[in-house]
Design an enzyme around this catalytic site. Sequence first.
Site, PDB file in Angstrom:
ATOM      1  CD  GLU A   7      -1.647  -2.180   2.026  1.00 51.82           C
ATOM      2  OE1 GLU A   7      -2.540  -2.835   2.527  1.00 51.82           O
ATOM      3  OE2 GLU A   7      -0.438  -2.474   2.148  1.00 51.82           O
ATOM      4  CG  ASP A  80      -2.053  -3.380   5.504  1.00 52.53           C
ATOM      5  OD1 ASP A  80      -0.832  -3.599   5.389  1.00 52.53           O
ATOM      6  OD2 ASP A  80      -2.521  -2.263   5.772  1.00 52.53           O
ATOM      7  CG  ASP A  82      -7.051  -5.329   7.099  1.00 52.30           C
ATOM      8  OD1 ASP A  82      -6.721  -5.282   5.883  1.00 52.30           O
ATOM      9  OD2 ASP A  82      -7.099  -4.322   7.817  1.00 52.30           O
ATOM     10  CD  GLU A  84     -11.265  -1.422   3.809  1.00 54.72           C
ATOM     11  OE1 GLU A  84     -10.841  -0.719   2.869  1.00 54.72           O
ATOM     12  OE2 GLU A  84     -12.464  -1.740   3.900  1.00 54.72           O
ATOM     13  CE1 TYR A 294      -2.337  -3.886   8.832  1.00 51.10           C
ATOM     14  CE2 TYR A 294      -4.158  -5.240   9.619  1.00 51.10           C
ATOM     15  CZ  TYR A 294      -3.678  -4.214   8.821  1.00 51.10           C
ATOM     16  OH  TYR A 294      -4.542  -3.508   8.018  1.00 51.10           O
ATOM     17  CG  HIS A 341      -5.046 -10.197  11.729  1.00 51.85           C
ATOM     18  ND1 HIS A 341      -4.940 -10.993  10.626  1.00 51.85           N
ATOM     19  CD2 HIS A 341      -5.904  -9.197  11.393  1.00 51.85           C
ATOM     20  CE1 HIS A 341      -5.673 -10.499   9.652  1.00 51.85           C
ATOM     21  NE2 HIS A 341      -6.280  -9.419  10.091  1.00 51.85           N
TER      22      HIS A 341
END
Length: 884
Positions: A7, A80, A82, A84, A294, A341
């Site tokens: 990202e 990432d 997750d 998103e 994270y 996580h």
Amino acid sequence: MAVVVVESPAKAKTINKYLGADYTVLASYGHVRDLPPKDGSVDTEADFAMTWEVAADSKKHVRAIAEALKSDNELILATDPDREGEAISWHLQEALASSIKKGTKVSRVTFNAITKQAVTEAMKNPRQVDVPLVDAYLARRALDYLVGFNLSPVLWRKLPGAKSAGRVQSVCLRLIVEREMEIEAFRAREFWTVGATLATPRGQEFEARLTVLGGRKLDKFDIPTAEAAELAVHSVNNRTLTVLSVEAKPASRNPSAPFMTSTLQQEASRKFGMGAKQCMNAAQRLYEAGHITYMRTDGIDMAPEAVTQARDAIKARFGAAYVPDTPRLYKNKAKNAQEAHECIRPTDMAAAADDLRLTEADQRKLYDLIWKRTIASQMSAARLERTTVDVGSDDAQIVLRATGQVVLFDGFLKVYEEGRDDEDDDEGRLPQIMQGEAAEKRKVQPEQHFTQPPPRYTEATLVKRMEELGIGRPSTYASILTTIVDREYVRKDKNRLFPEDKGRLVTAFLSNYFRKYVEYDFTADLEGELDDVSAGERNYKDVLARFWRDFSAAIAETADLRIGEVLTKIDEFLAPHLYPLRADGSDPRVCQVCGTGRLHLKTARGGGAFIGCGNYPECRYTRPISVSGDEDGAISPDGKVLGQDDNGLNISLRAGRFGPYVQRGEASEAEPKPPRASLPKGWAPDSIDLERALLLLNLPRPVGPHPEDGAMIEAAIGRYGPYVKHNTTYANLADVDEVFTIGMNRAVEVLAQKATRGRGATVAAAPIKELGEHPDGGIIAVMPGRYGPYVKWGKVNATLPKEITPEAVTLDEAMALIAEKAGKGGKAKVAKKPAAAKKPAVKAVAKPAAKAAAKTETKSPAKPAAKTPAVKKTVVKKVAKAAE
């Protein structure tokens, strides 16, 4: 060769160190596609088909990735871990579909920490994009679009001044508004307690509190008045006291679990006053630098190897006594394990904050907090001894109790203790007290108390409440809070959240006409359905269909609503707030000016609402919906007296139709309009005291005679903000507070800058921070701008991306932005490209072209004159385009 996409450039830089020359690591700069803000982006008639477009700022990033894929035959999506992150990978795969050559391998990898071991291990275990996680993202994005795009226009038409509404934000706003209404409806109740300072025969003092009076155990309100309290004091003073019992019990305290997103935000707020957004920005930087795992997670479990590292670090730093016999295990309570996580923890347990030498204050404080909480979570329990002492009369009619505790072994408390939202003091340590010995009365006194209203939410307590209700998810808390503040529905003052009038109106409207969609249970249940989608247990289009069927019907029911009807409903809903009880007991809805008209909610021409008299136009009394001035309510129409000036005139804070203001004296026949001054933007009414009011009323403030002509320089606040004035020259100031502090040197400098810059110029604000020197010379600084912060080097200004905060931006990131803005890439070439290099060339070509067009039109009188401007415009446009 493989192209790896993440990202952010900071994350790309860290990962590039671990992967080596066989990989090209590029950044997508967040999401690359979104739903265009127009009708039909989610087609409810075509099975919720969604139309996506690549954002203008993202096109160059997508092109860069596509260009790299021409020479590489593998694409690795490493966003990432997750929902998103999964969505970004899916969007990238879709946006690059036409650029991916046949035979190119496309895979997805995730890692919970950006360390060499985690990254290289992830590269060995690629997978495909997780479809159920993407479906959950699609469902959320479609829901948010359908609510925002369909509900916001209803608000604009039926509730003038309202901006917009959101699916989760509106529920969060309701929490804040309802808490404020609880506070306003609260009526304090008086009660008393009796405390005593007692002494042992050895002269050691301790504090005790009366718990039994007249042989009966006291409840909270059993001593309701001062008279009753004096009688209780008299009863204690008239009796001889001895120690009836001493009871010591062993106790232990276990450490808190490691951080997940919500608890990290809560603790950062309690200990440092950090907002959720500030906290997550600092955590993002720590994660991208490889320092922590994270930071968007609802899990509290820790990897076995991390537990072992933590235990080793504890033993090395504090000794074996602080390591429990067995590792502590914390169970994940997330509703959906697929989105949970590992906890938020350091990647290197042995590295404390001082070992990392972090330069950014927020990152240093946050890392220290995470390290201490993680280490403490694996330490031994603290061992305590809690002591309760009862002191009373022989007839047991009077008993006082003292409590205290002793820490026998500090355990995890040596490193960390969790903050609390309440402010109760810990129990103190008691002296040696023996049963049966006398207790001397040194002082017995009553203390008055009043019950307190529920506290306003802080960001920490609001996140905690949302988590309890099942509203929102770890990745959304910060954005939800930021949205309702940016829309001016809520303001943050001294870390507390206050609803603004706009927020109250929106909540009242939604509660009356869309109640189901701001219900806590409904929102939590919908979140649960979305979790089921991400787990692959539910079809996301079924969720959308059920929601849209009922929601579209609710929208249709508001079509015939009239604004007057809406205002009447809201007037009733907000009545306790709009018309607070008056001290004299009179009807709060009767106009105090004409004495006969009834007050009610009205709409203003420019949007918004206000309170006005029903006898208009005979009575023109108006006031804002509310202006916070007193701790427990609004300023009355007569104002709040702050004190008196040197001449004995009252200085008052008042509510006007156009906002709060301060006034000197009262209106009279001799002076129908006494001196007034509006509160500047950013000055909260409850922050105004006599001193600040006089500062405003005494404007303009003379700074001193100008050194060149002796004419007085003045500082004041005008229609367009703060300024300094010399003769007919006005120069704007960047900050209101500078009006009251600016000296002669600064004032002359500001006026001189204005003279060189011309009309409408504002003095340049000070840099937020200086990052360092550019290799080609000149300081790179972060500057505040009208449209957001930007990086400045010479004449090159580069806007900071939303995901990078001014406090967190690094010199390397700033240089990359400057190079990108200049469009050359090379450091030496950047300085040679002025910000507006092309404009003079365009004008130079366009101007002769325009003249030529004008001449042509003169020679062709047969053409209608009405077409002349269009012809000229077309020619200019074509030539200008050619020049580019």
